[in-house]
Each structure stands twice: as C-alpha cells, then as structure tokens.
Design an enzyme around this catalytic site. Sequence first.
Site, PDB file in Angstrom:
ATOM      1  N   ASP A  70      38.009  42.530  -5.093  1.00 22.60           N
ATOM      2  CA  ASP A  70      37.771  42.583  -3.656  1.00 22.60           C
ATOM      3  C   ASP A  70      37.039  41.343  -3.155  1.00 22.60           C
ATOM      4  OD1 ASP A  70      35.323  43.222  -4.889  1.00 22.60           O
ATOM      5  OD2 ASP A  70      35.499  45.344  -4.405  1.00 22.60           O
ATOM      6  N   ASP A 140      28.774  56.794  -4.806  1.00 25.88           N
ATOM      7  CA  ASP A 140      29.664  57.829  -4.272  1.00 25.88           C
ATOM      8  C   ASP A 140      31.014  57.829  -4.995  1.00 25.88           C
ATOM      9  OD1 ASP A 140      30.758  55.500  -3.306  1.00 25.88           O
ATOM     10  OD2 ASP A 140      30.605  56.035  -1.185  1.00 25.88           O
ATOM     11  N   HIS A 142      33.136  55.332  -5.528  1.00 26.52           N
ATOM     12  CA  HIS A 142      34.235  54.480  -5.067  1.00 26.52           C
ATOM     13  C   HIS A 142      34.526  53.369  -6.069  1.00 26.52           C
ATOM     14  CE1 HIS A 142      30.896  52.055  -3.162  1.00 26.52           C
ATOM     15  NE2 HIS A 142      31.655  51.068  -3.613  1.00 26.52           N
ATOM     16  N   GLU A 147      36.545  53.433  -0.431  1.00 24.33           N
ATOM     17  CA  GLU A 147      35.514  54.403  -0.092  1.00 24.33           C
ATOM     18  C   GLU A 147      36.060  55.826  -0.224  1.00 24.33           C
ATOM     19  OE1 GLU A 147      32.633  53.237   0.214  1.00 24.33           O
ATOM     20  OE2 GLU A 147      32.398  51.679   1.725  1.00 24.33           O
TER      21      GLU A 147
END
Length: 263
Positions: A70, A140, A142, A147
């Site tokens: 990314d 979380d 991801h 996300e």
Amino acid sequence: MRVVIQEDYRKMCKWAADYIAAKIKAHREERPFVLGLPTGSSPIGVYQELVRQNRAGELSFANVVTFNMDEYLGLPREHDQSYWYFMHDNFFNHLTGMKPENINILNGMTDDPEGECARYEEKIASCGGIDLFLGGIGVDGHIAFNEPYTSLASRTGVRDLTTDTRIVNSRFFGNDPEKVPAQALSVGVGTVTDSKEVLILINGHNKARALAATVEGGVSQKWTCSALQLHNGAIITCDEAACGELTVDTYKYFLDIEKNQRL
C-alpha cells in the site's frame, strides 16, 4: 493454516526471515521470485535479518521482484512518512544486488488512482503472480489498508481510512490524526489471498484479539484477516504476547503440531 508461536518478537522475526530466505533460495523457475511486502513496525525485525543475511553473502535478491501492499494517497515519495520512503530507509537501501527496476510500490501522487491500481494488478499478473506475500495486521484485523467490511474478494484500489486507523497512525504525524492522509492505495484482500503463500506477522498484546479472530473466529468482512482461513498456504507467526486471547486448546494444538516441524 499454520500458526507458528515464538517466544518473543526477535525470534518471530528470525523465523519469518529464515522462511522467506529458504523460499527464495529454493526458487528454481526462470522467472523471478515475486515477494509481497508490508510496512509498519511488525516487519522491521524481519527486514533487518534479511539485510544481515544478504550482506553476509547468504542470500541474493538479484532474482527477486517485490510488490508493496500500500501507499498513502497524496504523499510524495520523498515525504518521510510515505511507504516508498519507509521501504527504502528500512530495507531496499541496505540490500546489495537488489535491482531498482524490480521494486514496485504504488504511486501515491498519481492523478489517476483507479488506473494506477489497475496497472498494479496487471503487473502482478504479468510477473506470474505473487509467490509469497509477507504482511501484518492492524488491531482491528485489517490486512494492508483493507479496513473492516472491505470485501474479501477486493482487488487493488482506493481505500478510505477509518478514524481509528488515522488515530493509530497519527503517532507518525505529530500525533495529529488530521495530518494522516484520509485515503490510501492498497492491494485488496483478494490480491493477497491469490498469492501462493501468505505469511502474516502478529506480535504484541494489542494484537491478541485480532489473532484470535484470524484463527478461531468465523470468516467475516468485519475481520478481513479471517480470509486467511480459506487460504491453503497461510502461515501466521506470532509471539507469546499475541496469544492472550486464544483458547488453551488452540494454543496447545499449534505448539504440539509445530514442535517437529522445520521451516
């Protein structure tokens, strides 16, 4: 799915680096070995060990092509928080024999984000796909910037970052979440799981819930890491601190099944 539990972060990184090195050395195809790479704090120890092996003459990157996961949208590569900068500062600049033309990182300054992402997918395909994708996960769960509630079939594209992610990453931007870009370009969950192998690093108490969701929870868009349950070549290597939310049976099972395994 393999879960390789190591005593601490250092041993976790050493195991992961040795596994990657073994795969590169065993690669016998004419095409280069294609390696997916992440940023963040988790892989730094892995990069340091790979650099050590490379500079000691134990590991060559001459026939390796890399694709990063990314990049922030709107940050020039010279910005000290761009992932282009991170990768060169922490890894590429320290390697010998790595060809610059074999390094692929999404262009955060593109004026055509969707086109940039489509070209990235095409280039991965033209290289024969990714042999091994190294990654980490967020608190979380991801993967990359996928996300919670990102499609598990998603491809490389533009991602809106959640407030939580911007708050977590604000420590690199003077603790001001507003300075963290609101969007990023990211490989998709499907891009990662299309790889022949996926090696995920999970360390620290703050990742314990995410590790449990990855290994023991159901497959769900809420935890994009859970897509790894459907991958035949998924490996998680973690430290003891990240195992706090695993059930005792799960923890003992993976310790038992791995005790006689080599890389």
